[in-house]
Design a protein around this motif. Sequence first.
Motif, short mmCIF file in Angstrom:
data_model
loop_
_atom_site.label_atom_id
_atom_site.label_comp_id
_atom_site.label_asym_id
_atom_site.label_seq_id
_atom_site.Cartn_x
_atom_site.Cartn_y
_atom_site.Cartn_z
N VAL A 159 -15.43 85.59 42.15
CA VAL A 159 -16.01 86.83 41.36
C VAL A 159 -16.84 86.59 40.06
O VAL A 159 -17.68 87.57 40.22
CB VAL A 159 -14.80 87.96 40.75
N LYS A 160 -16.39 85.49 39.38
CA LYS A 160 -17.42 85.55 37.84
C LYS A 160 -17.81 84.52 38.51
O LYS A 160 -19.59 84.34 37.37
CB LYS A 160 -16.55 85.11 37.06
N HIS A 161 -18.20 83.93 39.12
CA HIS A 161 -19.65 82.70 39.32
C HIS A 161 -21.07 82.92 39.78
O HIS A 161 -22.15 82.91 40.28
CB HIS A 161 -18.76 81.62 40.33
N PHE A 162 -21.12 84.24 41.06
CA PHE A 162 -21.59 85.37 41.92
C PHE A 162 -22.20 86.41 41.15
O PHE A 162 -21.43 86.80 40.93
CB PHE A 162 -21.72 84.99 42.97
N ALA A 163 -23.45 87.01 41.49
CA ALA A 163 -23.55 88.30 40.52
C ALA A 163 -23.55 88.98 41.98
O ALA A 163 -24.09 89.06 43.31
CB ALA A 163 -25.17 87.90 40.44
N TYR A 164 -23.08 90.36 41.62
CA TYR A 164 -22.90 90.89 42.46
C TYR A 164 -22.99 92.46 42.58
O TYR A 164 -22.88 92.59 41.68
CB TYR A 164 -20.86 90.56 42.79
N LEU A 165 -22.60 92.93 43.36
CA LEU A 165 -23.39 94.57 43.29
C LEU A 165 -22.03 95.49 42.91
O LEU A 165 -20.87 94.84 43.69
CB LEU A 165 -24.09 94.95 44.75
N LYS A 166 -21.66 96.41 41.89
CA LYS A 166 -20.28 96.81 41.22
C LYS A 166 -19.91 97.83 41.58
O LYS A 166 -18.77 98.76 40.56
CB LYS A 166 -20.53 96.56 39.81
N ASN A 167 -21.06 98.82 41.98
CA ASN A 167 -20.85 100.77 42.55
C ASN A 167 -21.70 101.13 43.25
O ASN A 167 -22.24 100.58 44.03
CB ASN A 167 -21.07 101.11 40.90
N ASP A 168 -21.56 101.72 43.14
CA ASP A 168 -21.80 102.73 44.96
C ASP A 168 -23.99 102.59 45.32
O ASP A 168 -23.85 102.80 45.94
CB ASP A 168 -21.59 104.53 45.03
N ASP A 169 -23.77 102.80 43.37
CA ASP A 169 -25.44 103.19 43.19
C ASP A 169 -25.76 101.63 43.81
O ASP A 169 -27.10 101.79 44.58
CB ASP A 169 -25.84 104.49 41.74
N GLU A 170 -25.42 100.40 42.80
CA GLU A 170 -25.95 99.76 43.43
C GLU A 170 -25.81 99.09 45.19
O GLU A 170 -26.63 98.66 45.67
CB GLU A 170 -25.49 98.37 43.09
N ILE A 171 -25.03 98.78 44.86
CA ILE A 171 -24.45 99.39 47.00
C ILE A 171 -25.46 99.91 47.80
O ILE A 171 -26.04 99.04 48.80
CB ILE A 171 -23.21 99.59 47.32
N ASP A 194 -29.59 79.88 54.02
CA ASP A 194 -28.28 80.54 53.08
C ASP A 194 -29.64 81.24 52.22
O ASP A 194 -29.91 82.19 52.03
CB ASP A 194 -27.56 80.48 51.68
N ASN A 195 -30.92 80.13 51.86
CA ASN A 195 -32.13 80.60 51.44
C ASN A 195 -33.09 81.50 52.13
O ASN A 195 -33.42 82.47 50.90
CB ASN A 195 -32.97 79.12 51.51
N THR A 196 -32.96 81.46 53.39
CA THR A 196 -33.70 83.47 53.98
C THR A 196 -33.55 84.23 53.01
O THR A 196 -34.20 85.44 53.06
CB THR A 196 -33.46 82.98 55.36
N ILE A 197 -32.01 84.23 53.50
CA ILE A 197 -31.57 86.09 52.82
C ILE A 197 -31.54 85.70 51.36
O ILE A 197 -31.81 86.98 51.01
CB ILE A 197 -30.00 85.84 52.86
N ARG A 198 -31.26 85.30 50.92
CA ARG A 198 -32.03 84.89 49.04
C ARG A 198 -33.20 85.04 48.60
O ARG A 198 -33.67 86.59 48.22
CB ARG A 198 -31.27 83.46 48.36
N ILE A 199 -33.86 84.81 49.63
CA ILE A 199 -35.34 84.93 49.96
C ILE A 199 -36.00 86.61 50.00
O ILE A 199 -36.57 87.65 49.30
CB ILE A 199 -36.79 84.58 50.87
N THR A 235 -26.65 88.06 44.85
CA THR A 235 -26.62 86.84 45.35
C THR A 235 -25.86 87.47 47.33
O THR A 235 -24.80 87.52 46.89
CB THR A 235 -26.44 85.29 45.14
N PRO A 236 -26.04 86.31 48.00
CA PRO A 236 -25.52 86.97 48.90
C PRO A 236 -24.55 86.12 48.87
O PRO A 236 -23.23 87.00 49.90
CB PRO A 236 -26.22 85.32 50.01
N HIS A 237 -24.08 85.14 48.38
CA HIS A 237 -22.06 84.54 48.25
C HIS A 237 -21.67 86.14 47.39
O HIS A 237 -20.86 86.56 47.73
CB HIS A 237 -22.53 83.61 47.31
N GLY A 238 -22.46 86.61 46.49
CA GLY A 238 -21.80 87.86 45.67
C GLY A 238 -21.03 89.37 46.67
O GLY A 238 -20.76 89.98 46.43
#
Length: 207
Positions: free
Chosen positions: A8-20, A120-125, A138-141
Amino acid sequence: TLLGRREVKHFAYLKNDDEIRAVLMAIKEYFGDLRVKVCAVFQLYTAVRGQNARNAKWSQIDFENCVWHIPASEMKTAKPHDVFLSQSVITLLKTYRERLPLQSELIFPSIKSNVAPLSDNTIRIMLRNLGFNKDMVTPHGFRATFSTIANENIDKHGCNSDVIELCLAHIESNKVKEAYNHAKNLKARAKLMQWWSDYLDSLGGFA
C-alpha cells in the motif's frame, strides 16, 4: 498474520470517493483505445495485479457462475486464484467483446499484436494523458485503493481484513488458517467483491 500489506505504501493510489470518481469519469471519456480503457476498469473492479488483468484469457472466465479462474502458473503466489465477478463486470466484458473486432484468446491483446497482452506502460500512459501523474495514481495502486476503501468500510460490507487480504491473493503465513480461510471465505469474498463493484458503480463506474 497475512503478508504483503506494505505494498500500500509503495504505489500512489486513490484515497477517497472524489479521487476515484475523477479517475472513473476521465477513463469513461477517454478517446483512446477501447482495450486500454476496459483493462484499466477491469483491473480496478477486480483488484488483481496488473499482469493478471493484462494476461487474462476468455477461456478463464466462467460467465455462468461469474468467476474468473486464474491458474497457479500466472499467480505471484504460485497458487490458483478465483476472482468473483460482479454483474457489472460481466456486462462490461460481454459488451466489450462485442465491440472488439480482434480475434484473440487474450481479453486485452496488445495494440500491436493479438497474441501478446497489453503492456503495463499502456495503462500508465493513459492515466498520464488524462492528467494523473505518478504521484497521484499508478495501475498497481488500484489494489491499494481497494484495500484502503474496503478496510475503512468493514462496518458496511461486514467482511473482515482477512477476507480483504484473500481477495488480494496475499499469502497467509499460517498454513492451517490458510486452508480454513479457503474453505470458509469463498462466499464472503464474493460478497466483498460485489460490495466493491456497487461502490464503484455509485461513483459513476461502468454499470
